[in-house]
Each structure stands twice: as structure tokens, then as C-alpha cells.
Design a protein around this motif. Structure first.
Motif, PDB file in Angstrom:
ATOM      1  N   GLN A 105      -3.560   7.178  -3.027  1.00  0.00           N
ATOM      2  CA  GLN A 105      -3.004   6.015  -2.383  1.00  0.00           C
ATOM      3  C   GLN A 105      -3.692   4.677  -3.070  1.00  0.00           C
ATOM      4  O   GLN A 105      -4.814   4.549  -3.660  1.00  0.00           O
ATOM      5  N   GLY A 117      -0.430  12.184  -4.632  1.00  0.00           N
ATOM      6  CA  GLY A 117      -1.085  11.951  -3.306  1.00  0.00           C
ATOM      7  C   GLY A 117      -2.265  10.830  -3.252  1.00  0.00           C
ATOM      8  O   GLY A 117      -2.654  10.478  -2.239  1.00  0.00           O
ATOM      9  N   VAL A 160       0.973  -1.101  -0.214  1.00  0.00           N
ATOM     10  CA  VAL A 160       0.036   0.005   0.161  1.00  0.00           C
ATOM     11  C   VAL A 160       0.847   1.355   0.020  1.00  0.00           C
ATOM     12  O   VAL A 160       1.797   1.269   0.990  1.00  0.00           O
ATOM     13  N   VAL A 161       0.898   2.055  -1.043  1.00  0.00           N
ATOM     14  CA  VAL A 161       1.777   3.087  -1.140  1.00  0.00           C
ATOM     15  C   VAL A 161       0.757   4.332  -1.579  1.00  0.00           C
ATOM     16  O   VAL A 161      -0.251   4.382  -1.859  1.00  0.00           O
ATOM     17  N   SER A 162       1.491   5.519  -1.577  1.00  0.00           N
ATOM     18  CA  SER A 162       1.114   6.820  -2.079  1.00  0.00           C
ATOM     19  C   SER A 162       2.002   7.276  -3.097  1.00  0.00           C
ATOM     20  O   SER A 162       3.092   7.260  -3.063  1.00  0.00           O
ATOM     21  N   VAL A 173       6.840   6.171  -5.877  1.00  0.00           N
ATOM     22  CA  VAL A 173       5.629   5.827  -4.667  1.00  0.00           C
ATOM     23  C   VAL A 173       6.493   5.523  -3.366  1.00  0.00           C
ATOM     24  O   VAL A 173       7.579   5.198  -3.412  1.00  0.00           O
ATOM     25  N   ARG A 189      -7.798  -2.595   2.780  1.00  0.00           N
ATOM     26  CA  ARG A 189      -6.725  -3.845   2.411  1.00  0.00           C
ATOM     27  C   ARG A 189      -7.288  -5.168   2.170  1.00  0.00           C
ATOM     28  O   ARG A 189      -6.621  -5.952   1.298  1.00  0.00           O
ATOM     29  N   TYR A 212      -2.453  -2.140 -10.360  1.00  0.00           N
ATOM     30  CA  TYR A 212      -2.542  -1.424  -9.143  1.00  0.00           C
ATOM     31  C   TYR A 212      -4.054  -0.799  -9.125  1.00  0.00           C
ATOM     32  O   TYR A 212      -4.720  -1.099 -10.453  1.00  0.00           O
ATOM     33  N   PRO A 230      -6.984   2.073  -6.668  1.00  0.00           N
ATOM     34  CA  PRO A 230      -7.049   2.802  -5.586  1.00  0.00           C
ATOM     35  C   PRO A 230      -7.350   2.007  -4.253  1.00  0.00           C
ATOM     36  O   PRO A 230      -8.128   0.839  -4.449  1.00  0.00           O
ATOM     37  N   GLU A 287      -8.472   2.314   0.203  1.00  0.00           N
ATOM     38  CA  GLU A 287      -8.760   2.673   1.257  1.00  0.00           C
ATOM     39  C   GLU A 287      -7.515   1.941   2.329  1.00  0.00           C
ATOM     40  O   GLU A 287      -7.506   0.834   2.649  1.00  0.00           O
ATOM     41  N   ASP A 288      -7.134   2.961   3.302  1.00  0.00           N
ATOM     42  CA  ASP A 288      -6.035   2.328   4.057  1.00  0.00           C
ATOM     43  C   ASP A 288      -6.690   1.964   5.312  1.00  0.00           C
ATOM     44  O   ASP A 288      -6.728   2.662   6.462  1.00  0.00           O
ATOM     45  N   ASP A 340       5.677   4.109   0.774  1.00  0.00           N
ATOM     46  CA  ASP A 340       4.884   3.482   1.872  1.00  0.00           C
ATOM     47  C   ASP A 340       4.937   4.453   3.279  1.00  0.00           C
ATOM     48  O   ASP A 340       4.747   3.862   4.129  1.00  0.00           O
TER      49      ASP A 340
END
Length: 739
Positions: A120, A118, A66-68, A89, A153, A143, A145, A147-148, A91
Motif C-alpha cells: 500500500q 499488495g 492511496v493505492v495498492s 495500482v 494519510r 511514492y 509506503p 498506512e491507511d 484504489d
């Protein structure tokens, strides 16, 4: 009474639901309606790599993270047309670059639009190394989008379904189509009653298809597939329950007479019946003495004595004032059976002749290629009842064949006929009665497979051998090792020099005829790309015979050919020459696969053996070693030593028992192709069931389906089940009339 089901079959056409590309993709698999699509399961699932910190990853590893998005940079490629997009990117601890090589401007804009700074995302891919930057990178990762959150996940880590593909079809198309279908899952036909689903603790159908096509975990997919497997088993068992119920309501001739033909025949047998033959014979006699039609599967390995058991039952039918028919899949086999019965019966088969026994009957042969005069004479004997036993091919199924009093039908090599062919013969019984049916196979079927594929038959097994044969030893010969191949032909020459005969079997008739060996559709990987072919072109009978005439090991050998393009008379003459010992080497297709009896033949060479099924190879090697001389079978292959095909052939060569081979065949190919390439019927259409893994499911479904059909034989209160049965029978054998 079971609650009336809400919907019968009448599913939404996919053209009303999907875009053209998606409906075309599904139609390439024969999937044209919503019900079928929702039951079109993935062949497997891609499970993403576990979530990792970028600090922990190394080159060559599969990674999910999971990265931005930190930054984007693109530039034109120097050496060729296109663009390189580099997306940095992070993490929160480490950074890595995602690299995309793109040929079109719109591809570049598409990725930029989905990867703003920006954003995620979760990334899946293989870690590589950028020599220019001397840093790790991930090239062309998947990849999306994310939500963290714990739920986000979990969704990002879900298994991805992998559907079978044809050329020019993408996985994304198949996934998009099924996901659209899920919106209408509530309208699916439900053939299994709700109370049965609840009692077996299965998810409702709407939930099950969602779990199959969009699972969150691997366990979700298994849970959803449990419903589809049970449903398939339930529909099959309902078919078998209806057939058995129909038999119980149908009258049949009572074949209970004690003689004289069967007693005279037993007294003249040159050998003693095995205990198994006597036991199975007694169980058949009990069944055919019942006033309702019996359906029995008599299975036994090559040489187990099935024909004698069946003949004793046929004589019992004649003793009871009825006729018996023996149906064979090929003219060669029908003629072989006719000769065998005449030999076994002697003067008991010569009614009306000077040397015939006073209690004798007539044994007639009926095939499609018979001359008009002979056919007319045979039909007269069949219609008048003078012929107590009639041997034939599919010609026996035609409307022009009218029996005087047909009481028993024996079908040899049942897998070569549609499952419902025997139902056609059922209509030929006397005065509204249905004859009893015995189907024989030398390809034994394990019990759970029999329940799933021939569940309307009572299975009787012959496991002993009368001990009259010398047996066969099998070897795998690799053409990649020339000394092995030379030794194989030397060994064949030695057998010929000793006065014995050789069969050589090819997978096709003529190498120059493209239509004779139509290539299989290309095998595709999960991305729709064509895999390289794994087999070399098959050799043909015509060219092989010419090549063998030039081999020094076979100098002077009398070589002949046999295949399906010869006329019936030509085939009969070739086999007669083989039996008389006038041919040393017979080069043939699998027309000699079943039933051909040449006791002096000691060697079987199968060329391109990797192209034949387990049962075919076992049947072919059963053509030798049938007399006093031990048989040798060579499975000749162009496969690499140790390759999958080679190892599979080795396992077949090492297994001498047909029951063990049936298990091997089942584990390798599943019940969908259980007993050979040419069968048709219900067993050809198993989609989700594995008859070894799902043995318990099949047992449970059988119990439930038989209970439902017993309470509602016409399925008036179960229209969805009735529709599913109709669909299943149509898919299984569309050219066979239903009964």
C-alpha cells in the motif's frame, strides 16, 4: 535575573554527523555545524495535491492517491537501451498504471523491491496518457509506503521541504542531512532565553526546527519559522542594545558652542534652509551637545540638502574646539565633497591665508593616492589641529592618521562601508573620548528595515527638497525596439547641441576582460538543473565609448571615459574637464553613482539597466537635473518588453521619491540587499526576516533584547546569546575588527 543558559556556542561539526556527500553539500552553502544546519531553512515547500479517487482524475491533473500494487511488468525498450517498468495500482474502485523508464538493471530491481504486489503506497504525480494502451498513466511518480489510517494519510500528505541547491546536489541529499540533524536538536544553542520564548508563545527551539524541516502541515512550517525569525531579530537587537549601552557608558566631546563659524556660515548661505533642515539640524545639535557619543542616520532623497545639515554640525564641532571628519567611499566622491565644502565656506575655509576670515579654519583632503608631500602636509595639519575639517576615504581609518581632537565623524553613503567601520573612527577621539557619528544616505530606509539593519542608529529623515533643482524624468528604453533606442541617442544629441552634457553608465569596464565581469553562478531549479541565462552579456566602458564615436546622432561630440582602473589623478582630471564643460559625453562605470555634481549635465543613460539595483539607478539619475535644466534618465535594457526585468525598471522609472523606491526595493529583494550591491555588515546577512512582513516581530524582539542586555550588559548569564552575537558579527563582516 534571567536563568543562566546551559550552552554557549560550540556546535557539533557536520563531518562527525553526516556522510561525506551530505556534509559536502551543506558546506557548499557555508553550513559546517549542527547549529547552522538546523537554522538553514527550506526556501519553500512542495505541498502534494489533495487526495483523489482514481475514478475522478483526468489527463494533465496533479494527483495524490492511496493505492495498492496489483501487478508489475517490465520489458526492454525497443528503440534504446534500458527498461520500461509498468506497475498497475488500484484504489479499490479504479486502476491506473505507474510507468518508469529506467536505464540500469539495478534501478529496475530497486523499484521492484519497493513495490511488491499488495503493497500500500501513496502516489504523487501528473496524470498522462499512454497512446499505446489508450489509457491513463502516471509517469515517474513519487511514492512511498503509507498506512491507511488518518495519521498515515496526514504524514503522506505532508509538505516537502525544498532547499536551495548547487550543481550536482540532490534534494534528497539535503533532506537526508537535515533529518539526521533533528536527532540531535536537543543539543542546539539557544540564544533566546526560555522565559522570553514562553512569553511570546513560540515553540521551543527543538520543536521549532522539527516543524521547519519535517512539518505535517503548512501551519507547522509557519509555526516553526516564527521561532527562527524571532531568534534572528533578537540576536540583531541584542547587538544594537550592546552598542547603545556601550555608547551610554563612553564619554564624548560636548559640542555645544554657538559660534562663530556656524553663524557666519548661515548668514552667507545663498538660500534659506528648509524647515526640515532646521528641525533635523536642531535635533543633531541636541545630540552632539551630549557628553556621550551619538550615532545618527541622516537619510534623505537625492537633493534634500543633507550635506548642508552635516556641514553645520561639523562647524559646530570646530566652534567647540574640536575637529570633524567627512568619510566618503571613493576618491571621486571625497574630492567632490572637498570642492563642495570649500565653495560653500569660501573664506571661512582659508585659515592662514591673506584672504581668509579671522575665524576661519582649514579644510583638508586625505586620500590613498595623494602624493607624499601633500599627504605629509595634510597629516601635519590634522595632527596639530590646524585642520578643523578633514575630508577623506578609507585612508582616514589607517593607524597613521592621528587627530588632535576629533569630535565628529560624518560618513557619506553609509551602505558602502562595513557596519563597523565607524567603530574604527571611534578610537580616534581625544583622551579616551569617542567622537559623535553621523552617517548619511540618499537611499532612505523604511522604519522597520532601519530597526532590523541599523538599529544602533537614531534615524533622522529629510523629506523636503530645497527646490533648487529642475528634477529628472525617467524612461525605460527597450533595445528590442530599435526606434526607441535611436530616439534615445537623438535626444542625447539634442541636449549636447543645446550646450548640455551626457553621462552614459556601463556595468563593466572592458568586455574583453573576463575577470571584470565574472559570471554569476548558474541558477538552478529545485532538481539541481541549470536554468538558461536570462541576461545578455553586459557592455563595457571602453567598447561603448568607441561605438558612440561612430553614432551619427553624436557626431562631433567630445567623448571621454571614467572608471576605477584610472589613477586618482586621471579620475580627478576627467571630472574637472566634465565640470569645465570640456566633455560632452562621459562614459563611466558606477564610480559616478554618488555625490558627483555637474550642474550642466542633463542626460543620464544607463546601459544594461536591468543589472543595477534600485538604489543604484536612483542614485545615477540623481546625477542629472541638478542645475537649472531639467534632467532626463534613460534606463536602457535588452530585456523583452513586458518581461519581469522590464516591468521592474518601469516601476523604478515611475517612482520619483526615494522613500517609495526604498519600499519597492524592500518588497522585491528583501532587506538582505537593502541598499545596493556593495554594502557589507549585518544587513547583508538577514536569513529569515522580512522587514515588511515581520515588523511586529522586530519590535517585540527589540523590546525583549534591550531588556535582557540592560539587566546583563556583559551577557555573563547568557553565554549562548554572547556566542550568537560573536557568530553574527563574524559572518557580517569578517575583516572588520570588533570593538
Amino acid at each position: 535575573m534571567a536563568r543562566r543558559q546551559e550552552t554557549a556556542r560550540g556546535s557539533m561539526p557536520l563531518k562527525e554527523l553526516l556522510i561525506s556527500k551530505e556534509s559536502t553539500a551543506m558546506a557548499s552553502f557555508g553550513v559546517r555545524d549542527l547549529d547552522t544546519m538546523m537554522r538553514f531553512a527550506p526556501r519553500r515547500y512542495l505541498v502534494p495535491a489533495p487526495l483523489r479517487s482514481l475514478h475522478e482524475v483526468s489527463q494533465g491533473e496533479e494527483v495524490s492517491a492511496v493505492v495498492s500494487v496489483v501487478s508489475l511488468r517490465d520489458r526492454a525498450m525497443r528503440s534504446r537501451h534500458g527498461f520500461i517498468l509498468e506497475v498497475a495500482v488500484s484504489d479499490g474502485v479504479d486502476e491506473i498504471v505507474l510507468t518508469f523508464f529506467l536505464t540500469k538493471q539495478h534501478q529496475l530491481q530497486w523499484h521492484r523491491g519497493r513495490l511488491p504486489v499488495g503493497a500500500q503506497i501513496i502516489v504523487h504525480g501528473t496524470v498522462g496518457f499512454d497512446d499505446y494502451r489508450q489509457a491513463l498513466q502516471i509517469t515517474h511518480p513519487a511514492y512511498e509506503p503509507v498506512e491507511d489510517t488518518e495519521e498515515g494519510r496526514a504524514w503522506a500528505q505532508r509538505p516537502r521541504p525544498v532547499y536551495p541547491l548547487r550543481q550536482n546536489i540532490a534534494q534528497a541529499t539535503m533532506r537526508s542531512a537535515t533529518e539526521k540533524g533533528l536527532e540531535f536538536a536537543g543539543s542546539l544553542s539557544r540564544p533566546v532565553p526560555d522565559e522570553v520564548i514562553a512569553r511570546r508563545a513560540l515553540p521551543p527551539l527543538e520543536e521549532a526546527v522539527r516543524l521547519v524541516h519535517t512539518p505535517l502541515t503548512a501551519e507547522d512550517a509557519r509555526h516553526g519559522m516564527a521561532h527562527l525569525r524571532y531568534e534572528e531579530a533578537f540576536v540583531l537587537q541584542a547587538i544594537f542594545a550592546q552598542r547603545r549601552g556601550q555608547d551610554e557608558r563612553t564619554p564624548a566631546p560636548v559640542l555645544a558652542a554657538e559660534g562663530p563659524l556656524q553663524g557666519l556660515f548661515d548668514a552667507r548661505l545663498p538660500f534659506t534652509l528648509t524647515e526640515g533642515q532646521r528641525e533635523v539640524g536642531a535635533r543633531i545639535e541636541e545630540r552632539i551637545g551630549n557628553g556621550h557619543p551619538t550615532s545618527v542616520l541622516l537619510q534623505g532623497d537625492v537633493g534634500s540638502g543633507k550635506t548642508v545639515v552635516a556641514l553645520r554640525a561639523m562647524l559646530r564641532a570646530v566652534d567647540s574646539g574640536h575637529q570633524a571628519a567627512l568619510l566618503a567611499p571613493t576618491e571621486v566622491l571625497a574630492e567632490q565633497h572637498h570642492r563642495t565644502l570649500l565653495t560653500l565656506l569660501g573664506d571661512l575655509a582659508r585659515a592662514g591665508q591673506l584672504d581668509g576670515h579671522e575665524a576661519a579654519t582649514r579644510v583638508r583632503l586625505l586620500t590613498g593616492s595623494q602624493r607624499t608631500a601633500g599627504r605629509r602636509e595634510t597629516l601635519l595639519d590634522v595632527t596639530s589641529g590646524q585642520a578643523g575639517i578633514v575630508v577623506g576615504t578609507h585612508a582616514l581609518l589607517t593607524e597613521s592618521v592621528e587627530f588632535a581632537a576629533l569630535g565628529l565623524v560624518v560618513i557619506d553613503e553609509q551602505h558602502r562601508f562595513g557596519v563597523d567601520h565607524r567603530r574604527r573612527l571611534r578610537t580616534k577621539g581625544p583622551a579616551g573620548q569617542s567622537p559623535h557619528v553621523i552617517v548619511m544616505t540618499a537611499t532612505p530606509i523604511p522604519r522597520t528595515a532601519a530597526l532590523a539593519t541599523v538599529g544602533d542608529l537614531d534615524v533622522l529623515s529629510l523629506r523636503e527638497s530645497p527646490g533648487l533643482r529642475a528634477g529628472v524624468t525617467s524612461f525605460v528604453v527597450h533595445e528590442k525596439l530599435p526606434t526607441w533606442e535611436r530616439r534615445m541617442w537623438q535626444r542625447a544629441g539634442e541636449e549636447i547641441a543645446a550646450g548640455r552634457q551626457v553621462f552614459v553608465v556601463c556595468a563593466r569596464i572592458d568586455e574583453d576582460d573576463a575577470a571584470d565581469d565574472a559570471p554569476a553562478p548558474p541558477e538552478l531549479d529545485e532538481h539541481g538543473n541549470e536554468k538558461p541565462p536570462t541576461l545578455e552579456p553586459a557592455r563595457g566602458v571602453t567598447q561603448t565609448a568607441e561605438r558612440l564615436a561612430e553614432r551619427p546622432e553624436l557626431a562631433g561630440a567630445r567623448i571621454s571615459i571614467l572608471h576605477g582602473r584610472l589613477t586618482g589623478e586621471e579620475k580627478q582630471e576627467v571630472m574637472a574637464q566634465m565640470v569645465r564643460g570640456e566633455i560632452d559625453v562621459l562614459v563611466s562605470t558606477t564610480v559616478i553613482e554618488v555625490g558627483v555634481d555637474v550642474p550642466n549635465a542633463s542626460t543620464m543613460i544607463v546601459l544594461d539597466a536591468e543589472r543595477f539595483g534600485v538604489s543604484q539607478l536612483h542614485q545615477l539619475r540623481g546625477r542629472v537635473g541638478r542645475g537649472e535644466h531639467a534632467g532626463i534618465a534613460f534606463f536602457d535594457t535588452t530585456a523583452e518588453v513586458g518581461a519581469d526585468h522590464s516591468q521592474h525598471l518601469r516601476r523604478i522609472a515611475d517612482a520619483v521619491d526615494g522613500f517609495a523606491l526604498a519600499e519597492l526595493d524592500l518588497r522585491r529583494r528583501g532587506a538582505g540587499d537593502l541598499v545596493g550591491e556593495e554594502q557589507s555588515g549585518l544587513q547583508r546577512t538577514l536569513k529569515h526576516l522580512d522587514v515588511i512582513r515581520d515588523a511586529r516581530v522586530i519590535e517585540q524582539a527589540r523590546e525583549d533584547a534591550f531588556a535582557v542586555v540592560a539587566a546583563d550588559p556583559a551577557l555573563t548569564d547568557h553565554p549562548a546569546l554572547a556566542g550568537a552575537i560573536a557568530d553574527r558579527l563574524r559572518d557580517a563582516d569578517p575583516d572588520v575588527e570588533r570593538s
